[in-house]
Scaffold this motif. Sequence first.
Motif, PDB file in Angstrom:
ATOM      1  N   LEU B  71      20.536 -35.533  15.783  1.00  0.00           N
ATOM      2  CA  LEU B  71      20.930 -34.447  14.875  1.00  0.00           C
ATOM      3  C   LEU B  71      21.925 -33.506  15.544  1.00  0.00           C
ATOM      4  CD1 LEU B  71      17.472 -33.738  13.237  1.00  0.00           C
ATOM      5  CD2 LEU B  71      19.450 -34.782  12.141  1.00  0.00           C
ATOM      6  N   GLU B  72      21.774 -33.359  16.860  1.00  0.00           N
ATOM      7  CA  GLU B  72      22.732 -32.512  17.579  1.00  0.00           C
ATOM      8  C   GLU B  72      24.140 -33.083  17.471  1.00  0.00           C
ATOM      9  OE1 GLU B  72      22.427 -32.115  21.881  1.00  0.00           O
ATOM     10  OE2 GLU B  72      22.971 -29.998  21.650  1.00  0.00           O
ATOM     11  N   GLY B  73      24.242 -34.412  17.487  1.00  0.00           N
ATOM     12  CA  GLY B  73      25.548 -35.051  17.326  1.00  0.00           C
ATOM     13  C   GLY B  73      26.206 -34.657  16.013  1.00  0.00           C
ATOM     14  N   LEU B  74      25.407 -34.594  14.951  1.00  0.00           N
ATOM     15  CA  LEU B  74      25.930 -34.182  13.647  1.00  0.00           C
ATOM     16  C   LEU B  74      26.353 -32.715  13.687  1.00  0.00           C
ATOM     17  CD1 LEU B  74      23.334 -35.829  11.206  1.00  0.00           C
ATOM     18  CD2 LEU B  74      25.449 -36.795  12.116  1.00  0.00           C
ATOM     19  N   ALA B  75      25.532 -31.907  14.341  1.00  0.00           N
ATOM     20  CA  ALA B  75      25.849 -30.469  14.437  1.00  0.00           C
ATOM     21  C   ALA B  75      27.155 -30.253  15.199  1.00  0.00           C
ATOM     22  CB  ALA B  75      24.703 -29.721  15.115  1.00  0.00           C
ATOM     23  N   VAL B  76      27.358 -31.066  16.233  1.00  0.00           N
ATOM     24  CA  VAL B  76      28.600 -30.964  17.024  1.00  0.00           C
ATOM     25  C   VAL B  76      29.801 -31.281  16.125  1.00  0.00           C
ATOM     26  CG1 VAL B  76      29.955 -32.140  18.818  1.00  0.00           C
ATOM     27  CG2 VAL B  76      27.618 -31.394  19.306  1.00  0.00           C
ATOM     28  N   TYR B  77      29.706 -32.364  15.358  1.00  0.00           N
ATOM     29  CA  TYR B  77      30.842 -32.765  14.525  1.00  0.00           C
ATOM     30  C   TYR B  77      31.107 -31.737  13.438  1.00  0.00           C
ATOM     31  CZ  TYR B  77      34.214 -36.307  12.867  1.00  0.00           C
ATOM     32  OH  TYR B  77      35.355 -37.002  12.540  1.00  0.00           O
ATOM     33  N   ARG B  78      30.041 -31.106  12.960  1.00  0.00           N
ATOM     34  CA  ARG B  78      30.192 -30.061  11.952  1.00  0.00           C
ATOM     35  C   ARG B  78      31.037 -28.919  12.521  1.00  0.00           C
ATOM     36  NH1 ARG B  78      27.293 -29.844   7.397  1.00  0.00           N
ATOM     37  NH2 ARG B  78      25.670 -31.231   8.118  1.00  0.00           N
ATOM     38  N   LYS B  79      30.740 -28.545  13.752  1.00  0.00           N
ATOM     39  CA  LYS B  79      31.503 -27.445  14.384  1.00  0.00           C
ATOM     40  C   LYS B  79      32.942 -27.872  14.655  1.00  0.00           C
ATOM     41  CE  LYS B  79      27.546 -25.148  16.399  1.00  0.00           C
ATOM     42  NZ  LYS B  79      27.333 -23.833  16.967  1.00  0.00           N
ATOM     43  N   ILE B  80      33.105 -29.125  15.091  1.00  0.00           N
ATOM     44  CA  ILE B  80      34.465 -29.628  15.340  1.00  0.00           C
ATOM     45  C   ILE B  80      35.257 -29.623  14.035  1.00  0.00           C
ATOM     46  CG2 ILE B  80      35.801 -31.697  15.898  1.00  0.00           C
ATOM     47  CD1 ILE B  80      33.679 -32.356  18.022  1.00  0.00           C
ATOM     48  N   ALA B  81      34.632 -30.137  12.963  1.00  0.00           N
ATOM     49  CA  ALA B  81      35.325 -30.238  11.673  1.00  0.00           C
ATOM     50  C   ALA B  81      35.762 -28.862  11.176  1.00  0.00           C
ATOM     51  CB  ALA B  81      34.426 -30.915  10.637  1.00  0.00           C
ATOM     52  N   SER B  82      34.917 -27.877  11.353  1.00  0.00           N
ATOM     53  CA  SER B  82      35.265 -26.516  10.909  1.00  0.00           C
ATOM     54  C   SER B  82      36.451 -25.982  11.707  1.00  0.00           C
ATOM     55  CB  SER B  82      34.077 -25.574  11.078  1.00  0.00           C
ATOM     56  OG  SER B  82      33.023 -25.954  10.228  1.00  0.00           O
ATOM     57  N   LYS B  83      36.458 -26.199  13.013  1.00  0.00           N
ATOM     58  CA  LYS B  83      37.523 -25.673  13.855  1.00  0.00           C
ATOM     59  C   LYS B  83      38.837 -26.423  13.652  1.00  0.00           C
ATOM     60  CE  LYS B  83      39.392 -23.171  17.038  1.00  0.00           C
ATOM     61  NZ  LYS B  83      39.794 -21.789  16.698  1.00  0.00           N
ATOM     62  N   MET B  84      38.756 -27.720  13.374  1.00  0.00           N
ATOM     63  CA  MET B  84      39.971 -28.541  13.252  1.00  0.00           C
ATOM     64  C   MET B  84      40.837 -28.112  12.069  1.00  0.00           C
ATOM     65  SD  MET B  84      40.334 -30.598  15.761  1.00  0.00           S
ATOM     66  CE  MET B  84      41.413 -31.946  15.328  1.00  0.00           C
ATOM     67  N   LEU B  85      40.252 -27.401  11.108  1.00  0.00           N
ATOM     68  CA  LEU B  85      41.051 -26.891   9.992  1.00  0.00           C
ATOM     69  C   LEU B  85      42.178 -25.992  10.514  1.00  0.00           C
ATOM     70  CD1 LEU B  85      38.302 -26.054   7.353  1.00  0.00           C
ATOM     71  CD2 LEU B  85      39.893 -27.966   7.307  1.00  0.00           C
ATOM     72  N   ASP B  86      41.934 -25.310  11.631  1.00  0.00           N
ATOM     73  CA  ASP B  86      42.975 -24.452  12.233  1.00  0.00           C
ATOM     74  C   ASP B  86      44.167 -25.275  12.712  1.00  0.00           C
ATOM     75  OD1 ASP B  86      40.707 -22.099  13.898  1.00  0.00           O
ATOM     76  OD2 ASP B  86      41.344 -22.307  11.812  1.00  0.00           O
ATOM     77  N   TYR B  87      43.941 -26.576  12.878  1.00  0.00           N
ATOM     78  CA  TYR B  87      44.999 -27.477  13.329  1.00  0.00           C
ATOM     79  C   TYR B  87      45.435 -28.407  12.199  1.00  0.00           C
ATOM     80  CZ  TYR B  87      43.335 -25.785  17.833  1.00  0.00           C
ATOM     81  OH  TYR B  87      42.961 -24.980  18.892  1.00  0.00           O
ATOM     82  N   ASP B  88      45.253 -27.923  10.974  1.00  0.00           N
ATOM     83  CA  ASP B  88      45.677 -28.686   9.781  1.00  0.00           C
ATOM     84  C   ASP B  88      45.052 -30.077   9.738  1.00  0.00           C
ATOM     85  OD1 ASP B  88      49.092 -27.358   9.717  1.00  0.00           O
ATOM     86  OD2 ASP B  88      47.171 -26.521   9.105  1.00  0.00           O
ATOM     87  N   THR B  89      43.804 -30.166  10.154  1.00  0.00           N
ATOM     88  CA  THR B  89      43.108 -31.447  10.233  1.00  0.00           C
ATOM     89  C   THR B  89      41.747 -31.301   9.568  1.00  0.00           C
ATOM     90  OG1 THR B  89      44.202 -31.903  12.350  1.00  0.00           O
ATOM     91  CG2 THR B  89      42.263 -33.231  11.821  1.00  0.00           C
ATOM     92  N   PHE B  90      41.379 -32.304   8.757  1.00  0.00           N
ATOM     93  CA  PHE B  90      40.084 -32.230   8.091  1.00  0.00           C
ATOM     94  C   PHE B  90      39.325 -33.550   8.224  1.00  0.00           C
ATOM     95  CE2 PHE B  90      41.264 -34.695   4.312  1.00  0.00           C
ATOM     96  CZ  PHE B  90      42.631 -34.540   4.258  1.00  0.00           C
ATOM     97  N   LEU B  91      38.013 -33.447   8.082  1.00  0.00           N
ATOM     98  CA  LEU B  91      37.130 -34.603   8.181  1.00  0.00           C
ATOM     99  C   LEU B  91      37.053 -35.276   6.819  1.00  0.00           C
ATOM    100  CD1 LEU B  91      33.553 -34.496   9.726  1.00  0.00           C
ATOM    101  CD2 LEU B  91      34.077 -35.839   7.737  1.00  0.00           C
TER     102      LEU B  91
END
Lengths: 87, 244
Positions: B71-91
């Motif tokens: 579940l931590e792996g999912l939580a990590v990707y959730r945080k990455i996905a939110s931050k990547m929007l700043d780089y014009d990138t989405f999941l």
Amino acid sequence: MKINTNLVFAEMGDGFVAVPVGDAAKRIVIRLNNTGKEICSALVDGLTPDQVVSNILNEYDGVDEETARRGVESVVSKLRDAGLISE
Amino acid sequence: MENTYRIGNKNIHIKSVFPRVHNLCKDYLAEGTADFSVETFQEDIDKERMRYEEACLKEGKSIINYSDGYLEGLAVYRKIASKMLDYDTFLFHGSTVCVDGEAFIFTALSGTGKSTHTALWRKLLGDKAVMINDDKPLIEIAGSKAVVYGTPYDGKHHLSTNMSAPVKAICILERAEKNSIETISPDEAFPMLYQQTYNTETSEGAAKTLALLNKLLGLCDFYVLHCNMDIEAAKLAYETMRSK
């Protein structure tokens, strides 16, 4: 009448979309044209449908009340169908 | 435990409670400074578990007792996905295959057969078809092109390659007895695209996601493929989508 969610508006293609946001938000998309977006924004801001009609009549020449009311009711209907209105 | 990985064209420093996510990301190890960091805590894991259990109850599915590490792996990707929007990138949720340097993304509701279909592409095309990601790639809007990246979050069969390619087409899959494919307009594609894009749960994140999706609408082709599990479905899709 109250819109029971936080809506975000965005340009999409030739028009606009409104989507609910938040933890329990449904993945719903409401499509709007320019006028629909103005109407929806006003409703989100807390204006009643009658107030929105009144604003349209004040702001736009050549729009009669029936047309304005139809436009507002169309947006209200979309929001209601999406389950986003609590009466 | 912590380390830095290159995912979606960014160096990301990941600090976690459990080591599992680092094993998941091992093919993406990076050197150099991080563009940003994500850190997870036990409360993130607990929140992920709650979210998962609520979804199961809502959908009438039985609850699997996943490990905290998973579940931590999912939580990590959730945080990455939110931050990547700043780089014009989405999941984006889609099975993505690359042929001759172009990426084809297949998306659909879970269980429809995305992975099954891209497996047919690999059967049809052999080594020419490379899986970029079978589950949750990242898509970057990079000026006048959309670029899709392989990520460690690559589905139950762990199919991904640490690579990127420009998106040629996105295809919505629907199960059918007979195979057919049609071009759809960006307008028609949008509702499914939105549904298959990560839900950031904040107004700012939603606005940014929608802005990126709006740009994506002009950067690739869109199709609906009605398909069965025959290899002819892959042949039809490939020959139609590559040719435009």
